[in-house]
Enzyme design. Structure first.
Site, PDB file in Angstrom:
ATOM      1  N   ALA A 152       0.793  -1.225   0.000  1.00  0.00           N
ATOM      2  CA  ALA A 152       0.000   0.000   0.000  1.00  0.00           C
ATOM      3  C   ALA A 152       0.834   1.288   0.000  1.00  0.00           C
ATOM      4  O   ALA A 152       0.284   2.368   0.189  1.00  0.00           O
ATOM      5  CB  ALA A 152      -0.943  -0.015   1.202  1.00  0.00           C
TER       6      ALA A 152
ATOM      7  N   HIS B 177      -0.061   7.353   3.464  1.00  0.00           N
ATOM      8  CA  HIS B 177       1.293   6.943   3.850  1.00  0.00           C
ATOM      9  C   HIS B 177       2.277   7.907   3.199  1.00  0.00           C
ATOM     10  O   HIS B 177       2.272   8.068   1.970  1.00  0.00           O
ATOM     11  CB  HIS B 177       1.612   5.530   3.360  1.00  0.00           C
ATOM     12  CG  HIS B 177       0.664   4.483   3.850  1.00  0.00           C
ATOM     13  ND1 HIS B 177       0.579   4.107   5.170  1.00  0.00           N
ATOM     14  CD2 HIS B 177      -0.254   3.739   3.199  1.00  0.00           C
ATOM     15  CE1 HIS B 177      -0.340   3.158   5.301  1.00  0.00           C
ATOM     16  NE2 HIS B 177      -0.865   2.926   4.113  1.00  0.00           N
TER      17      HIS B 177
ATOM     18  N   ASN C 231       1.926  -2.985   7.816  1.00  0.00           N
ATOM     19  CA  ASN C 231       2.873  -3.906   7.157  1.00  0.00           C
ATOM     20  C   ASN C 231       3.782  -3.115   6.219  1.00  0.00           C
ATOM     21  O   ASN C 231       4.911  -3.530   5.939  1.00  0.00           O
ATOM     22  CB  ASN C 231       2.111  -4.966   6.369  1.00  0.00           C
ATOM     23  CG  ASN C 231       1.501  -6.016   7.272  1.00  0.00           C
ATOM     24  OD1 ASN C 231       2.187  -6.914   7.728  1.00  0.00           O
ATOM     25  ND2 ASN C 231       0.220  -5.875   7.572  1.00  0.00           N
TER      26      ASN C 231
END
Ligand code: NAI
Ligand code: OAA
Length: 271
Positions: free
Chosen positions: A124, A222, A192
């Site tokens: 991601a 992110h 993760n």
């Protein structure tokens, strides 16, 4: 044709199965597994072209060329050694499990001995390609700031252990700051990406992670900043959450699909 087994049929596994089924990935969906029958039924009923067998991991690894783990960090302990011992390649999505240096070392050793591959997709986050290129020279620092709405952090061990009532938080709040080592253990289903960043860069202990709860957000954000001999870069992604699992961004299955496509194509672009 590459025979694929998918272990874990939730938000990510379901998308992978569909992408194989509709021909986006030129492979055979040979086997699937999930500990919940509803997940298996949901995936099976979404398929039009393949009718994969439901197989426990011990049987799956004897039949397929590649197992895709998209279940949980705990499942990595079961899936990765089983696959590698059977000379079967493995793709790992619950990358945070590799914070366990014994598991990582063992996996690398068996893979070398059996001449197998372990694949870790970018997942991601954006910028893993640049970080890998930059890591060919000295790296000075790697930092990740993950900012999610409440649904993206609800139920994390860190939240529960610290009695944080995330629904009562009304403004942007930093929940956690520390190493990637602590982050992936405290938020095993939420960051993760911090593990992937650590493996591609300067390791779990040196990668810095900040986790922010922001009730005003509808997307999982992110942002990574990398500094090194190459210079400096920042990448930021604003991810649409998966409709069935708000912790997981839609980009994560897309990244797995693209990595699987790379394995079956003769022309590949990118680091
Ligand atoms: N690398 C990355 O960038 C990302 C990784 N993830 C991780 O990928 C994994 C899958 O994510 P999602 O599909 O969103 O999760 P999900 O919760 O939607 O689906 C996981 C499925 O795996 C099954 N499962 C879990 N542990 C199992 C076990 N030990 N044995 C058999 N079945 C098991 C569950 O029943 C569930 O159906 C999670 O570990 C998640 O934290 C998620 C997002 C991004
Ligand atoms: O999907 C995301 O935004 C990130 C995520 O859950 C993870 O890295 O575990």
């Amino acid at each position: 044709m590459l025979k694929i087994g998918v272990f874990g049929c939730g938000a990510i596994g379901g998308e992978i199965c569909k992408a194989i089924d509709n021909g986006q990935i030129e492979a055979e969906l040979y086997a699937i597994y999930d500990r919940h029958n509803e997940s298996l039924d949901r995936v099976k009923s979404s398929l039009e072209n393949f009718d994969p067998q439901i197989m426990e991991i011990v049987d799956m690894v004897r039949e397929v060329d590649l197992v895709v783990e998209c279940a949980s960090q705990q499942a990595v302990y079961e899936v990765v050694p089983a696959a590698l011992h059977a000379k079967c390649d493995v793709m790992v999505v619950s990358v945070g499990a590799f914070v366990d240096t014994q598991l990582l070392g063992m996996a690398e050793n068996i893979a070398r001995e059996k001449n197998c591959r372990i694949y870790v997709p970018s997942g991601a986050i954006c910028g893993i390609d640049g970080l890998i290129s930059a890591s060919a020279a000295a790296l000075h620092s790697v930092t990740l700031t993950t900012e999610k709405p409440p649904g993206g952090l609800r139920g994390a061990p860190y939240v529960l252990e610290n009695n944080i009532d995330i629904d009562s938080i009304t403004g942007r709040t930093v929940l956690f700051e520390g190493s990637a080592t602590e982050a992936v253990q405290s938020f095993p289903a939420n960051v993760n990406v911090a593990a992937t960043l650590s493996l591609a860069g300067i390791g779990f202990d040196n990668t810095r992670v900040r986790i922010v709860l922001n009730p005003a957000l509808t997307r999982n954000v992110h942002e990574i900043t990398v500094e090194g001999e190459f210079g400096r870069f920042t990448s930021r992604v604003e991810n649409v959450p998966s409709p069935t699992n708000p912790k997981t961004s839609y980009l994560a299955p897309l990244s797995v699909i693209s990595t699987l496509k790379k394995l079956t194509q003769s022309f590949n672009v990118g680091t």
